[in-house]
Structures are given as structure tokens and as C-alpha cells.
Design a protein around this motif. Structure first.
Motif, PDB file in Angstrom:
ATOM      1  N   ARG A  17      52.832   6.891 -43.962  1.00 53.83           N
ATOM      2  CA  ARG A  17      51.951   7.941 -44.500  1.00 53.83           C
ATOM      3  C   ARG A  17      50.703   8.069 -43.648  1.00 53.83           C
ATOM      4  O   ARG A  17      50.263   9.179 -43.332  1.00 53.83           O
ATOM      5  CB  ARG A  17      51.577   7.633 -45.948  1.00 53.83           C
ATOM      6  N   THR A  20      51.527   9.751 -40.381  1.00 49.53           N
ATOM      7  CA  THR A  20      51.780  11.174 -40.604  1.00 49.53           C
ATOM      8  C   THR A  20      50.466  11.915 -40.810  1.00 49.53           C
ATOM      9  O   THR A  20      50.247  12.978 -40.217  1.00 49.53           O
ATOM     10  CB  THR A  20      52.698  11.378 -41.827  1.00 49.53           C
ATOM     11  N   GLU A  21      49.603  11.356 -41.634  1.00 50.12           N
ATOM     12  CA  GLU A  21      48.305  11.990 -41.876  1.00 50.12           C
ATOM     13  C   GLU A  21      47.479  12.045 -40.599  1.00 50.12           C
ATOM     14  O   GLU A  21      46.806  13.045 -40.329  1.00 50.12           O
ATOM     15  CB  GLU A  21      47.560  11.255 -42.986  1.00 50.12           C
ATOM     16  N   ALA A  23      48.653  12.258 -37.556  1.00 52.95           N
ATOM     17  CA  ALA A  23      49.262  13.296 -36.717  1.00 52.95           C
ATOM     18  C   ALA A  23      48.838  14.687 -37.184  1.00 52.95           C
ATOM     19  O   ALA A  23      48.559  15.564 -36.361  1.00 52.95           O
ATOM     20  CB  ALA A  23      50.777  13.165 -36.727  1.00 52.95           C
ATOM     21  N   ILE A  24      48.771  14.893 -38.492  1.00 52.83           N
ATOM     22  CA  ILE A  24      48.335  16.177 -39.040  1.00 52.83           C
ATOM     23  C   ILE A  24      46.886  16.444 -38.664  1.00 52.83           C
ATOM     24  O   ILE A  24      46.539  17.540 -38.206  1.00 52.83           O
ATOM     25  CB  ILE A  24      48.537  16.218 -40.569  1.00 52.83           C
ATOM     26  N   ILE A  25      46.036  15.453 -38.838  1.00 55.54           N
ATOM     27  CA  ILE A  25      44.616  15.603 -38.505  1.00 55.54           C
ATOM     28  C   ILE A  25      44.449  15.877 -37.007  1.00 55.54           C
ATOM     29  O   ILE A  25      43.678  16.748 -36.611  1.00 55.54           O
ATOM     30  CB  ILE A  25      43.813  14.358 -38.935  1.00 55.54           C
ATOM     31  N   SER A  27      46.588  17.294 -35.005  1.00 54.98           N
ATOM     32  CA  SER A  27      47.058  18.656 -34.767  1.00 54.98           C
ATOM     33  C   SER A  27      46.005  19.677 -35.202  1.00 54.98           C
ATOM     34  O   SER A  27      45.744  20.652 -34.493  1.00 54.98           O
ATOM     35  CB  SER A  27      48.366  18.893 -35.524  1.00 54.98           C
ATOM     36  N   GLU A  28      45.417  19.457 -36.357  1.00 56.47           N
ATOM     37  CA  GLU A  28      44.385  20.366 -36.848  1.00 56.47           C
ATOM     38  C   GLU A  28      43.158  20.350 -35.954  1.00 56.47           C
ATOM     39  O   GLU A  28      42.542  21.397 -35.714  1.00 56.47           O
ATOM     40  CB  GLU A  28      44.021  20.021 -38.293  1.00 56.47           C
TER      41      GLU A  28
END
Length: 74
Positions: A17, A20-21, A23-25, A27-28
Motif C-alpha cells: 500500500r 502504491t501510494e 507511486a501515485i504521489i 505521478s501527481e
């Protein structure tokens, strides 16, 4: 405690988790950086247009004054 299957499973899930979080941050942040760079380029272009406009106004005022007219006259 590391040999406990429940703890090991929970730790693995938490790690996934978190990754994943992250990677999202990431990307953003990349998207935000691209948008800021685009905005920066647009602001540079706008500043250039403003400088060009100012130069044109100054040139017109200089022409009016050189003709002996008051810039305030109708």
C-alpha cells in the motif's frame, strides 16, 4: 515476531500500500511539475507581450510629444 505469519502478511500488505501510494504521489507531482512549467512558459509569453505593448505606447507618446502636442489633449 518476524516469524509470525499474520504479522509478516500485514507488513507485506502495508509495504505494498505504501509503495502504491508513493507511486501515485510521485505521478501527481510529475503532472504538477509539467503544469507549472507550462504556466511558467505562458507567463513568460504574456510578459513579453506586455513589454511589447509598453514599448509601442512609449513610441506613440514620443511621437505625439515630438509633434509638439500634449499627450493629454483630446
Amino acid at each position: 515476531m518476524a516469524d509470525d505469519p499474520l504479522t509478516t502478511g500485514e507488513l507485506a500488505a502495508l509495504t505494498r500500500r505504501t509503495e502504491t501510494e508513493f507511486a501515485i504521489i510521485k505521478s501527481e507531482l510529475t503532472t504538477l511539475t509539467l503544469k507549472v512549467n507550462s504556466l511558467d512558459h505562458k507567463l513568460d509569453a504574456l510578459a513579453s507581450d506586455v513589454r511589447t505593448g509598453h514599448a509601442a505606447i512609449i513610441e506613440m507618446l514620443a511621437t505625439v510629444i515630438a509633434q509638439g502636442k500634449s499627450p493629454d489633449a483630446p
